[in-house]
Motif scaffolding. Structure first.
Motif, PDB file in Angstrom:
ATOM      1  N   GLY A   1       0.814  -1.210   0.000  1.00 47.83           N
ATOM      2  CA  GLY A   1       0.000   0.000   0.000  1.00 47.83           C
ATOM      3  C   GLY A   1       0.847   1.258   0.000  1.00 47.83           C
ATOM      4  O   GLY A   1       1.983   1.256   0.487  1.00 47.83           O
ATOM      5  N   LEU A   2       0.306   2.334  -0.543  1.00 57.44           N
ATOM      6  CA  LEU A   2       1.037   3.603  -0.602  1.00 57.44           C
ATOM      7  C   LEU A   2       1.133   4.203   0.801  1.00 57.44           C
ATOM      8  O   LEU A   2       0.123   4.559   1.413  1.00 57.44           O
ATOM      9  N   LEU A   3       2.357   4.345   1.282  1.00 51.66           N
ATOM     10  CA  LEU A   3       2.583   4.865   2.623  1.00 51.66           C
ATOM     11  C   LEU A   3       2.871   6.362   2.634  1.00 51.66           C
ATOM     12  O   LEU A   3       2.997   6.958   3.702  1.00 51.66           O
ATOM     13  N   GLN A   4       2.977   6.955   1.494  1.00 52.26           N
ATOM     14  CA  GLN A   4       3.144   8.401   1.432  1.00 52.26           C
ATOM     15  C   GLN A   4       1.816   9.089   1.730  1.00 52.26           C
ATOM     16  O   GLN A   4       0.751   8.607   1.331  1.00 52.26           O
ATOM     17  N   GLY A   5       1.883  10.212   2.438  1.00 53.34           N
ATOM     18  CA  GLY A   5       0.692  11.016   2.682  1.00 53.34           C
ATOM     19  C   GLY A   5      -0.302  10.427   3.659  1.00 53.34           C
ATOM     20  O   GLY A   5      -1.484  10.792   3.648  1.00 53.34           O
ATOM     21  N   LEU A   6       0.135   9.541   4.541  1.00 56.92           N
ATOM     22  CA  LEU A   6      -0.774   8.953   5.520  1.00 56.92           C
ATOM     23  C   LEU A   6      -1.287  10.024   6.479  1.00 56.92           C
ATOM     24  O   LEU A   6      -0.542  10.881   6.934  1.00 56.92           O
ATOM     25  N   GLU A   7      -2.562   9.947   6.816  1.00 59.21           N
ATOM     26  CA  GLU A   7      -3.176  10.878   7.773  1.00 59.21           C
ATOM     27  C   GLU A   7      -3.468  10.104   9.055  1.00 59.21           C
ATOM     28  O   GLU A   7      -4.508   9.455   9.184  1.00 59.21           O
ATOM     29  N   LEU A   8      -2.523  10.153   9.990  1.00 59.94           N
ATOM     30  CA  LEU A   8      -2.624   9.354  11.217  1.00 59.94           C
ATOM     31  C   LEU A   8      -2.510  10.236  12.456  1.00 59.94           C
ATOM     32  O   LEU A   8      -1.876   9.881  13.452  1.00 59.94           O
ATOM     33  N   LYS A   9      -3.140  11.365  12.382  1.00 61.68           N
ATOM     34  CA  LYS A   9      -3.154  12.313  13.485  1.00 61.68           C
ATOM     35  C   LYS A   9      -3.771  11.671  14.729  1.00 61.68           C
ATOM     36  O   LYS A   9      -4.877  11.136  14.676  1.00 61.68           O
ATOM     37  N   ARG A  10      -2.994  11.673  15.835  1.00 60.95           N
ATOM     38  CA  ARG A  10      -3.403  11.142  17.142  1.00 60.95           C
ATOM     39  C   ARG A  10      -3.699   9.633  17.125  1.00 60.95           C
ATOM     40  O   ARG A  10      -4.319   9.110  18.049  1.00 60.95           O
ATOM     41  N   ALA A  11      -3.273   8.923  16.118  1.00 62.91           N
ATOM     42  CA  ALA A  11      -3.511   7.473  16.056  1.00 62.91           C
ATOM     43  C   ALA A  11      -2.612   6.741  17.044  1.00 62.91           C
ATOM     44  O   ALA A  11      -1.539   7.228  17.417  1.00 62.91           O
ATOM     45  N   ASN A  12      -3.047   5.571  17.467  1.00 61.19           N
ATOM     46  CA  ASN A  12      -2.257   4.741  18.374  1.00 61.19           C
ATOM     47  C   ASN A  12      -1.486   3.725  17.533  1.00 61.19           C
ATOM     48  O   ASN A  12      -2.060   2.765  17.020  1.00 61.19           O
ATOM     49  N   LEU A  13      -0.181   3.967  17.403  1.00 62.03           N
ATOM     50  CA  LEU A  13       0.684   3.081  16.615  1.00 62.03           C
ATOM     51  C   LEU A  13       1.782   2.486  17.493  1.00 62.03           C
ATOM     52  O   LEU A  13       2.875   2.203  17.028  1.00 62.03           O
ATOM     53  N   GLU A  14       1.454   2.294  18.756  1.00 61.51           N
ATOM     54  CA  GLU A  14       2.445   1.799  19.717  1.00 61.51           C
ATOM     55  C   GLU A  14       2.987   0.440  19.292  1.00 61.51           C
ATOM     56  O   GLU A  14       2.235  -0.485  18.953  1.00 61.51           O
ATOM     57  N   GLY A  15       4.336   0.334  19.291  1.00 63.78           N
ATOM     58  CA  GLY A  15       4.999  -0.929  18.986  1.00 63.78           C
ATOM     59  C   GLY A  15       4.982  -1.323  17.525  1.00 63.78           C
ATOM     60  O   GLY A  15       5.370  -2.445  17.188  1.00 63.78           O
ATOM     61  N   ILE A  16       4.583  -0.444  16.627  1.00 70.07           N
ATOM     62  CA  ILE A  16       4.507  -0.805  15.214  1.00 70.07           C
ATOM     63  C   ILE A  16       5.884  -1.152  14.666  1.00 70.07           C
ATOM     64  O   ILE A  16       6.891  -0.561  15.036  1.00 70.07           O
ATOM     65  N   ASN A  17       5.925  -2.127  13.780  1.00 70.06           N
ATOM     66  CA  ASN A  17       7.180  -2.576  13.175  1.00 70.06           C
ATOM     67  C   ASN A  17       7.112  -2.324  11.669  1.00 70.06           C
ATOM     68  O   ASN A  17       6.487  -3.071  10.936  1.00 70.06           O
ATOM     69  N   LEU A  18       7.755  -1.243  11.258  1.00 68.73           N
ATOM     70  CA  LEU A  18       7.807  -0.920   9.835  1.00 68.73           C
ATOM     71  C   LEU A  18       9.252  -0.967   9.347  1.00 68.73           C
ATOM     72  O   LEU A  18       9.786  -0.001   8.798  1.00 68.73           O
ATOM     73  N   VAL A  19       9.878  -2.110   9.571  1.00 65.73           N
ATOM     74  CA  VAL A  19      11.250  -2.324   9.115  1.00 65.73           C
ATOM     75  C   VAL A  19      11.203  -3.192   7.869  1.00 65.73           C
ATOM     76  O   VAL A  19      10.643  -4.283   7.877  1.00 65.73           O
ATOM     77  N   LYS A  20      11.801  -2.684   6.797  1.00 63.80           N
ATOM     78  CA  LYS A  20      11.819  -3.403   5.527  1.00 63.80           C
ATOM     79  C   LYS A  20      13.123  -4.185   5.455  1.00 63.80           C
ATOM     80  O   LYS A  20      14.169  -3.653   5.111  1.00 63.80           O
ATOM     81  N   HIS A  21      13.047  -5.465   5.796  1.00 65.74           N
ATOM     82  CA  HIS A  21      14.239  -6.305   5.861  1.00 65.74           C
ATOM     83  C   HIS A  21      14.793  -6.578   4.466  1.00 65.74           C
ATOM     84  O   HIS A  21      14.058  -6.682   3.488  1.00 65.74           O
ATOM     85  N   ASN A  22      16.132  -6.680   4.413  1.00 66.70           N
ATOM     86  CA  ASN A  22      16.831  -6.977   3.157  1.00 66.70           C
ATOM     87  C   ASN A  22      16.533  -5.959   2.060  1.00 66.70           C
ATOM     88  O   ASN A  22      16.476  -6.291   0.878  1.00 66.70           O
ATOM     89  N   ASP A  23      16.319  -4.719   2.453  1.00 66.65           N
ATOM     90  CA  ASP A  23      16.072  -3.644   1.486  1.00 66.65           C
ATOM     91  C   ASP A  23      16.758  -2.386   1.997  1.00 66.65           C
ATOM     92  O   ASP A  23      16.475  -1.921   3.099  1.00 66.65           O
ATOM     93  N   HIS A  24      17.647  -1.828   1.197  1.00 67.82           N
ATOM     94  CA  HIS A  24      18.407  -0.660   1.628  1.00 67.82           C
ATOM     95  C   HIS A  24      17.559   0.610   1.647  1.00 67.82           C
ATOM     96  O   HIS A  24      17.927   1.598   2.268  1.00 67.82           O
ATOM     97  N   GLN A  25      16.431   0.597   0.975  1.00 66.58           N
ATOM     98  CA  GLN A  25      15.620   1.802   0.864  1.00 66.58           C
ATOM     99  C   GLN A  25      14.700   2.011   2.066  1.00 66.58           C
ATOM    100  O   GLN A  25      14.489   3.125   2.505  1.00 66.58           O
ATOM    101  N   GLY A  26      14.122   0.957   2.604  1.00 68.40           N
ATOM    102  CA  GLY A  26      13.147   1.103   3.682  1.00 68.40           C
ATOM    103  C   GLY A  26      11.807   1.602   3.149  1.00 68.40           C
ATOM    104  O   GLY A  26      11.631   1.834   1.947  1.00 68.40           O
ATOM    105  N   TYR A  27      10.853   1.780   4.034  1.00 68.67           N
ATOM    106  CA  TYR A  27       9.534   2.285   3.638  1.00 68.67           C
ATOM    107  C   TYR A  27       9.576   3.805   3.450  1.00 68.67           C
ATOM    108  O   TYR A  27      10.339   4.508   4.100  1.00 68.67           O
ATOM    109  N   ASP A  28       8.728   4.270   2.549  1.00 69.43           N
ATOM    110  CA  ASP A  28       8.651   5.706   2.269  1.00 69.43           C
ATOM    111  C   ASP A  28       7.375   6.271   2.886  1.00 69.43           C
ATOM    112  O   ASP A  28       6.282   6.077   2.365  1.00 69.43           O
ATOM    113  N   LEU A  29       7.526   6.982   4.018  1.00 63.14           N
ATOM    114  CA  LEU A  29       6.400   7.566   4.729  1.00 63.14           C
ATOM    115  C   LEU A  29       6.353   9.087   4.550  1.00 63.14           C
ATOM    116  O   LEU A  29       5.776   9.798   5.367  1.00 63.14           O
ATOM    117  N   SER A  30       6.933   9.555   3.478  1.00 61.82           N
ATOM    118  CA  SER A  30       6.994  10.994   3.235  1.00 61.82           C
ATOM    119  C   SER A  30       5.603  11.592   3.106  1.00 61.82           C
ATOM    120  O   SER A  30       4.646  10.905   2.716  1.00 61.82           O
TER     121      SER A  30
END
Length: 326
Positions: free
Chosen positions: A53-82
């Motif tokens: 899913g497209l992770l750019q432009g997410l609207e997560l104001k005041r959301a509960n994201l405790e403990g989230i794991n957004l690590v892109k293994h074996n990828d030098h770029q990682g996720y794009d949350l811009s």
């Protein structure tokens, strides 16, 4: 059966969202009007990221994201949350290693015990961010904070009050980053943020004021105590300038006056210049061998240089030791 309409969100980079439209023209993730306050979205967002899913432009104001794991293994770029909005989001314990979170907002986000190692945070709003026990080594701010860029634009447009406010916000953000770095034992990084924090305070002083002049002088001399190389550059400059002044106004050596004299040969003038440099070094370091003495106006120059030299050498020791003991 007609296809369901898709989200109309398109990032400034040209990426389009393919999620289902919720009726507002946007999907759940990109609809800023959908109140996500307190919603536990960690696992849901992890699944969304893994299926592409497209992770750019997410609207997560005041959301509960405790403990989230957004690590892109074996990828030098990682996720794009811009371009995403994490204003006041709960990101305690979040794993965001090597992610790109540029042109976004982490304003007042709670990142206690989170991992921002190697994250790219260029032009992201970090005002009020909570970094207790947060791993921030190797984060990339690309030189300037979002508020710094806004302050420079405001200054260019002659909006003095806005510029001062943005510089105040930048100072506060660098202070937070400095404290976070000190807590993690990243003392070199903490030193860099200390310098930038004080630079932001410098820009808040009125132009041509005594405080701004003194701040600029301290920066030039020692980088607010964070740049021993500045002390060395200042010292060498002082020695060379004073040497040329001695060469111009004259010094006495064995009952002879050494100064520039166009009636003398080139070799004699070079010898006088080298002796002037030698005398300048001896004066700056306050050794005072006594073989060469100043005359006339050179006495005043020697007095200023000796005082400045003793101060500069002591300052270098303090700044150098401060850096090395980190």
């Amino acid at each position: 059966m007609a296809d369901k309409p898709t989200c109309q969100y398109q990032s400034p980079d040209g990426h389009k969202c393919q999620e289902i439209d919720m009726g507002s023209g946007l999907c759940f993730w990109h609809d800023a009007k959908f109140d996500k306050s307190g919603l536990e979205l960690s696992q849901k967002l992890e699944r969304y990221a893994k299926r592409g899913g497209l992770l750019q432009g997410l609207e997560l104001k005041r959301a509960n994201l405790e403990g989230i794991n957004l690590v892109k293994h074996n990828d030098h770029q990682g996720y794009d949350l811009s371009y995403s909005n994490f204003y006041r989001a709960n990101l305690r314990g979040a794993h965001l290693f090597n992610n790109k979170i540029e042109h976004a907002s982490l304003m007042k986000a709670d990142l206690h015990d989170a991992n921002l190692h190697c994250c790219k945070l260029s032009n992201t709003n970090l005002l009020g961010i909570k970094l207790n026990n947060t791993r921030i080594d190797n984060i990339d701010l690309s030189g300037k904070l979002q508020q710094e860029n806004e302050a420079a634009l405001a200054e260019k447009e002659k909006r003095k009050d806005d510029a001062a406010d943005f510089y105040l916000q930048s100072e506060e953000t660098y202070r937070t980053l400095r404290k976070g770095a000190e807590q993690q034992g990243l003392f070199e990084m903490a030193g860099n943020y200390t310098y930038k924090e004080l630079r932001m305070r410098h820009y808040q002083y009125p132009k041509h004021s005594q405080k701004r002049f003194m701040s600029a002088a301290v920066d030039l001399l020692c980088g607010y105590g964070e740049k021993p190389a500045n002390v060395i550059r200042f010292s060498l400059t002082m020695i060379v300038v004073c040497a040329f002044l001695y060469f111009m106004f004259g010094i006495s050596y064995q009952d002879k006056i050494l100064s520039i004299n166009f009636s003398n040969s080139f070799v004699e003038n070079i010898s006088a210049l080298l002796n002037s440099i030698y005398f300048s070094v001896v004066t700056f370091t306050t050794l005072g061998y006594g073989d060469i003495t100043p005359i006339g106006f050179s006495r005043f120059i020697a007095t200023i240089e000796a005082f400045t030299g003793s101060f500069s050498l002591a300052l270098f020791v303090v700044v150098f030791v401060k850096r090395m003991t980190r």
